[in-house]
Scaffold this active site. Structure first.
Site, PDB file in Angstrom:
ATOM      1  N   CYS A  41       0.837  -1.201   0.000  1.00 47.42           N
ATOM      2  CA  CYS A  41       0.000   0.000   0.000  1.00 47.42           C
ATOM      3  C   CYS A  41       0.876   1.257   0.000  1.00 47.42           C
ATOM      4  O   CYS A  41       1.994   1.250   0.509  1.00 47.42           O
ATOM      5  CB  CYS A  41      -0.908  -0.008   1.233  1.00 47.42           C
ATOM      6  N   ASP A  43       0.405   3.760   1.756  1.00 47.22           N
ATOM      7  CA  ASP A  43       0.367   4.335   3.106  1.00 47.22           C
ATOM      8  C   ASP A  43       1.787   4.668   3.611  1.00 47.22           C
ATOM      9  O   ASP A  43       2.685   3.824   3.559  1.00 47.22           O
ATOM     10  CB  ASP A  43      -0.297   3.318   4.048  1.00 47.22           C
ATOM     11  N   ARG A  45       3.000   4.882   6.426  1.00 53.99           N
ATOM     12  CA  ARG A  45       3.489   4.166   7.614  1.00 53.99           C
ATOM     13  C   ARG A  45       4.051   2.794   7.284  1.00 53.99           C
ATOM     14  O   ARG A  45       4.606   2.125   8.157  1.00 53.99           O
ATOM     15  CB  ARG A  45       2.343   4.003   8.631  1.00 53.99           C
ATOM     16  N   HIS A  97      -2.075  -4.030   5.070  1.00 56.62           N
ATOM     17  CA  HIS A  97      -1.817  -3.584   6.451  1.00 56.62           C
ATOM     18  C   HIS A  97      -3.133  -3.252   7.155  1.00 56.62           C
ATOM     19  O   HIS A  97      -4.077  -2.749   6.520  1.00 56.62           O
ATOM     20  CB  HIS A  97      -0.876  -2.372   6.463  1.00 56.62           C
ATOM     21  N   CYS A 100      -5.865   0.208   7.085  1.00 57.41           N
ATOM     22  CA  CYS A 100      -5.698   0.678   5.699  1.00 57.41           C
ATOM     23  C   CYS A 100      -6.873   1.576   5.307  1.00 57.41           C
ATOM     24  O   CYS A 100      -8.022   1.130   5.270  1.00 57.41           O
ATOM     25  CB  CYS A 100      -5.601  -0.517   4.747  1.00 57.41           C
TER      26      CYS A 100
HETATM   27 CO    CO Z   1      -3.393   1.157   3.007  1.00 55.66          CO
END
Ligand code: CO
Length: 208
Positions: A41, A43, A45, A97, A100
């Site tokens: 992803c 993302d 993090r 994750h 998400c």
């Molecule tokens: Co995500």
């Protein structure tokens, strides 16, 4: 953070690398031979190298919203074909994750504008597994389960690809489905069974 700081950080990083190995960047410039293709992803993090504990040159990376392998996404298919056929990676990983935002958005039946076609990939995963998901009363537990099922379905999408099937047959390329737990830092292996999945879909999807 001010943008100037990024360049200061970069200079510091160069000095750190060179203090350990004077030829670090020269060696990197010679080429790459990663053993992993990581599809995760976008993302902020969830950074592949950090969670896997690997260095530059060790993992070929593709990231998009909610780690999707969409059939008509030329970007992800170019990455997969290059990594499997030219770099000859040994492992292909789909890493989702918990927490998400992409999966969360897909769970709400609301208009997300330009994101609608992309989120539909995940809404379709929900529809495929609606029976199981609707039995989970706790919303967080249902959300977590959809994240896992999305990883599983994207692994199936990988296994539908000819280059993946060919590399599995010829040199035992493996497909892995993982979930990263942002709250604990733990990487969880969903233990995807390549042979079982291919067997289950081969009447339509086997291309080699
Ligand atoms: Co995500």
């Amino acid at each position: 953070m001010k943008i100037e700081q990024v360049f200061k950080n970069n200079q510091k990083w160069i000095e750190e690398k060179l203090s350990v190995n004077q030829n670090y960047f020269n060696d990197l410039s010679k080429g790459q031979a990663p053993e992993f293709l990581y599809i995760g992803c976008s993302d902020s993090r969830v950074t592949a190298e950090d969670i896997m504990g690997v260095q530059p040159g060790e993992v070929f990376v593709h990231r998009n919203i909610a780690n999707v392998v969409n059939n008509i996404d030329l970007n992800v298919h170019s990455v997969i074909n290059y990594a499997v056929q030219h770099l000859e990676v040994k492992h292909v990983v789909i890493c989702g994750h918990y927490y998400c935002g992409g999966v969360k958005a897909a769970m709400q039946p609301t208009d997300m504008g330009i994101l609608n076609p992309w989120l539909r990939n995940i809404r379709d995963v929900y529809r495929l597994h609606k029976e199981e998901l609707n039995c989970i009363k706790d919303e967080d537990a249902r959300y977590n389960r959809l994240i896992e099922l999305n990883v599983q379905e994207q692994c199936i999408n990988l296994i539908k690809i000819k280059a993946i099937q060919k590399a599995h047959a010829e040199r035992n390329l493996l497909v892995h489905g993982w979930v990263f737990d942002v709250k604990t830092g733990k990487l969880i292996d969903l233990k995807i069974d390549f042979k079982k999945i291919l067997k289950g879909i081969m009447d339509i999807y086997k291309l080699t």
